[in-house]
Scaffold this active site. Structure first.
Site, PDB file in Angstrom:
ATOM      1  N   GLY A 269       0.834  -1.195   0.000  1.00 54.67           N
ATOM      2  CA  GLY A 269       0.000   0.000   0.000  1.00 54.67           C
ATOM      3  C   GLY A 269       0.872   1.249   0.000  1.00 54.67           C
ATOM      4  O   GLY A 269       0.577   2.223  -0.695  1.00 54.67           O
TER       5      GLY A 269
ATOM      6  N   ASN B  62      -6.965   5.175   8.934  1.00 52.37           N
ATOM      7  CA  ASN B  62      -6.568   3.911   9.555  1.00 52.37           C
ATOM      8  C   ASN B  62      -6.585   3.955  11.080  1.00 52.37           C
ATOM      9  O   ASN B  62      -6.691   2.929  11.721  1.00 52.37           O
ATOM     10  CB  ASN B  62      -5.176   3.498   9.063  1.00 52.37           C
ATOM     11  CG  ASN B  62      -4.183   4.633   9.070  1.00 52.37           C
ATOM     12  OD1 ASN B  62      -4.388   5.656   8.403  1.00 52.37           O
ATOM     13  ND2 ASN B  62      -3.120   4.481   9.822  1.00 52.37           N
TER      14      ASN B  62
ATOM     15  N   GLN C 271      -7.714   1.152   3.687  1.00 49.87           N
ATOM     16  CA  GLN C 271      -8.568   0.691   4.790  1.00 49.87           C
ATOM     17  C   GLN C 271      -9.982   0.320   4.340  1.00 49.87           C
ATOM     18  O   GLN C 271     -10.641  -0.481   5.005  1.00 49.87           O
ATOM     19  CB  GLN C 271      -8.665   1.767   5.879  1.00 49.87           C
ATOM     20  CG  GLN C 271      -7.422   1.868   6.747  1.00 49.87           C
ATOM     21  CD  GLN C 271      -7.195   0.651   7.623  1.00 49.87           C
ATOM     22  OE1 GLN C 271      -8.133  -0.030   8.052  1.00 49.87           O
ATOM     23  NE2 GLN C 271      -5.940   0.347   7.895  1.00 49.87           N
TER      24      GLN C 271
ATOM     25  N   ALA D 242      -3.172  -5.817  -0.254  1.00 46.99           N
ATOM     26  CA  ALA D 242      -3.859  -7.102  -0.076  1.00 46.99           C
ATOM     27  C   ALA D 242      -3.971  -7.523   1.390  1.00 46.99           C
ATOM     28  O   ALA D 242      -4.983  -8.095   1.799  1.00 46.99           O
ATOM     29  CB  ALA D 242      -3.131  -8.194  -0.877  1.00 46.99           C
ATOM     30  N   HIS D 243      -2.942  -7.228   2.185  1.00 49.13           N
ATOM     31  CA  HIS D 243      -2.950  -7.762   3.558  1.00 49.13           C
ATOM     32  C   HIS D 243      -3.976  -7.108   4.473  1.00 49.13           C
ATOM     33  O   HIS D 243      -4.189  -7.565   5.586  1.00 49.13           O
ATOM     34  CB  HIS D 243      -1.549  -7.707   4.181  1.00 49.13           C
ATOM     35  CG  HIS D 243      -1.079  -6.345   4.582  1.00 49.13           C
ATOM     36  ND1 HIS D 243      -1.022  -5.951   5.898  1.00 49.13           N
ATOM     37  CD2 HIS D 243      -0.634  -5.288   3.863  1.00 49.13           C
ATOM     38  CE1 HIS D 243      -0.541  -4.704   5.967  1.00 49.13           C
ATOM     39  NE2 HIS D 243      -0.298  -4.292   4.743  1.00 49.13           N
TER      40      HIS D 243
ATOM     41  N   THR E 258      10.666  -8.445 -11.647  1.00 49.81           N
ATOM     42  CA  THR E 258       9.891  -9.668 -11.869  1.00 49.81           C
ATOM     43  C   THR E 258       8.749  -9.722 -10.866  1.00 49.81           C
ATOM     44  O   THR E 258       8.942  -9.474  -9.680  1.00 49.81           O
ATOM     45  CB  THR E 258      10.815 -10.895 -11.741  1.00 49.81           C
ATOM     46  OG1 THR E 258      11.848 -10.757 -12.713  1.00 49.81           O
ATOM     47  CG2 THR E 258      10.043 -12.180 -11.984  1.00 49.81           C
TER      48      THR E 258
ATOM     49  N   CYS F 199       2.250   1.836  12.875  1.00 52.05           N
ATOM     50  CA  CYS F 199       3.514   2.440  12.470  1.00 52.05           C
ATOM     51  C   CYS F 199       4.041   3.400  13.521  1.00 52.05           C
ATOM     52  O   CYS F 199       5.237   3.590  13.642  1.00 52.05           O
ATOM     53  CB  CYS F 199       3.336   3.190  11.152  1.00 52.05           C
ATOM     54  SG  CYS F 199       2.386   2.257   9.965  1.00 52.05           S
TER      55      CYS F 199
HETATM   56  C1  PLP Z   1      -1.754  -0.087   5.966  1.00 49.63           C
HETATM   57  C2  PLP Z   1      -1.972   1.189   5.267  1.00 49.63           C
HETATM   58  C3  PLP Z   1      -1.072   1.653   4.295  1.00 49.63           C
HETATM   59  C4  PLP Z   1       0.222   0.951   3.992  1.00 49.63           C
HETATM   60  O1  PLP Z   1       0.038  -0.289   3.425  1.00 49.63           O
HETATM   61  P1  PLP Z   1       1.286  -1.314   3.465  1.00 49.63           P
HETATM   62  O2  PLP Z   1       0.895  -2.405   2.543  1.00 49.63           O
HETATM   63  O3  PLP Z   1       1.377  -1.763   4.892  1.00 49.63           O
HETATM   64  O4  PLP Z   1       2.483  -0.575   3.028  1.00 49.63           O
HETATM   65  C5  PLP Z   1      -1.356   2.829   3.636  1.00 49.63           C
HETATM   66  N1  PLP Z   1      -2.479   3.516   3.911  1.00 49.63           N
HETATM   67  C6  PLP Z   1      -3.365   3.114   4.836  1.00 49.63           C
HETATM   68  C7  PLP Z   1      -4.594   3.912   5.066  1.00 49.63           C
HETATM   69  C8  PLP Z   1      -3.143   1.943   5.544  1.00 49.63           C
HETATM   70  O5  PLP Z   1      -4.021   1.554   6.457  1.00 49.63           O
END
Ligand code: PLP
Length: 399
Positions: free
Chosen positions: A72, A152, A180, A201-202, A238, A326
């Site tokens: 993200g 978030n 989010q 994705a996570h 890749t 974070c």
């Molecule tokens: C988690 C998050 C990100 C960062 O995503 P990552 O895949 O962890 O780098 C960016 N923006 C928001 C709003 C998030 O919640």
């Protein structure tokens, strides 16, 4: 002890069906998608199938409007820096909000060092930007606006469709960080009038280390990673085929489950919020009461450090967060809470509980049985709480 996971805004567990969709690309189907032979063609097809799925799920016009990225954060950086660098001959002004994720916030700061002018829109006490204020800030130098779909930390959902409409009329590019909201509420790039949109994705039961950026056809983007011609020359390297296949599967599953999960999770959230606000003194809910992510509850417990709350909950097997993942670990209070006018002292006492699709009412009830003990114990140790005037010493909430 059964652990309870209430930190779904930080990350979510991988759905077993997603793992299943990924496994072939971690085993037999290992070809390099840039290779001409059948091994390569197989994995190339997997990527292009995934691209078509993601495009369809978010209402894009064409699969080639989707770029796969490594996170993200990368999607956000690619959008902000990529547009800034590609359009710098047209103007040097960017508008964003004061409560963005650090991936947007810090990318904007980096651009300031490159000579761009950035306006950080303030938010009200509920964490909402003002659309009128945004419109006021537009100048003939404005090339990009980036406002997150939902925050978030406090979960507030911004009026993105309204913002998008104005910017489309004014012909100013619009990026939204939907990391989010993707998979939690409906997200459609056409309804939002977004030109660029980030996802990871996570955050929706997919794998870590893979994201995507929607880039509307015709939008120019400067290349940040040079090397190969992957992702139509927009991101060399890749591809993470298993991750990409996982992202597409996870998005499909999340959207298919929305009708059931969104109201159920919202119900659990409202139950939790109601019980906490009724059951404790000197507690406040951060963020908008209703215009918020289905699973997000963020409280400030006065006279308590969020970190202590968090550690005590962890001892009881409950995973929560103070502010965002974070910034936990640093003693800086969250820039989001501060921008909402909440003072340092109260911002330090914030606890974020984020509910996901596998959480149950029983788990929330368990939390509600252990929380009072912890809060009482921590407040008993607080000289301020035990003084005769039970007021936060140095501040009151600005509204
Ligand atoms: C988690 C998050 C990100 C960062 O995503 P990552 O895949 O962890 O780098 C960016 N923006 C928001 C709003 C998030 O919640």
């Amino acid at each position: 002890m059964n652990r309870i996971y209430l930190d779904n805004a930080a990350t979510t567990p991988l759905d077993p069906k997603v793992l299943e969709a990924m496994l072939p690309y971690l085993t037999e189907q290992f070809g390099n998608p840039s290779s001409i032979h059948s091994f390569g063609r197989e994995t190339r097809k997997a990527i292009e199938d995934a691209r078509a799925v993601v495009a369809k799920e978010i209402g894009a016009d064409a699969p080639n409007e989707i770029i796969f990225t490594g996170s993200g954060s990368e999607s956000d950086n690619m959008a902000i820096k990529g547009v800034a660098m590609a359009y710098r001959d047209r103007g040097n002004h960017i508008i964003t909000s004061a409560i963005e994720h650090h991936a947007v916030f810090d990318a904007a700061h980096a651009l300031e060092k490159e000579g761009f002018r950035v306006t950080y829109l303030p938010v009200n006490a509920a964490g909402l930007v003002s659309v009128a204020e945004l419109a006021n800030q537009i100048t003939d130098q404005t090339i990009l606006v980036s406002v997150m779909h939902a925050n978030n930390e406090v979960g507030t959902i911004q009026p993105i469709a309204e913002i998008g409409r104005i910017l489309r009329e004014r012909k100013i590019l619009f990026h939204t960080d939907a990391v989010q909201t993707m998979g939690s509420i409906p997200v459609n790039v056409r309804d939002l009038s977004a030109d660029l949109l980030s996802m990871a994705a996570h955050k929706f039961y997919g794998p870590k280390g893979v994201g995507a950026l929607y880039v509307r056809k015709g939008v120019k983007l400067a290349q940040l990673i040079h090397g190969g011609a992957q992702e139509r020359n927009r991101r060399a390297g890749t591809e993470n085929i298993a991750g990409i296949a996982g992202l597409a599967k996870a998005l499909q599953l999340a959207n298919a489950g929305l009708a059931e999960n969104q109201p159920r999770i919202t119900g659990l959230r409202d139950y939790l919020i109601g019980r906490v606000l009724d059951g404790f003194d000197h507690v406040r809910l951060n963020g908008h009461r209703t215009q918020r992510l289905p699973g997000n509850a963020n409280f400030s417990f006065e006279f308590i450090e969020g970190e202590s709350l968090l550690l005590n909950l962890d001892l009881k097997g409950i995973a929560a967060s103070s502010g965002s993942a974070c910034t936990s670990g640093s003693l800086e209070p969250s820039h989001v809470l501060l921008a909402m006018g909440i003072c340092h002292e109260i911002a330090h006492g914030s606890l974020r509980l984020t509910i996901g699709k596998s959480n149950t009412k029983e788990e929330i009830d368990y939390l509600l049985t252990v929380l009072p003990e912890i809060v009482t114990k921590l407040r008993d140790m607080s000289p301020l709480y035990n003084s005769s005037r039970k007021e936060c010493a140095t501040c009151t909430l600005k509204r």
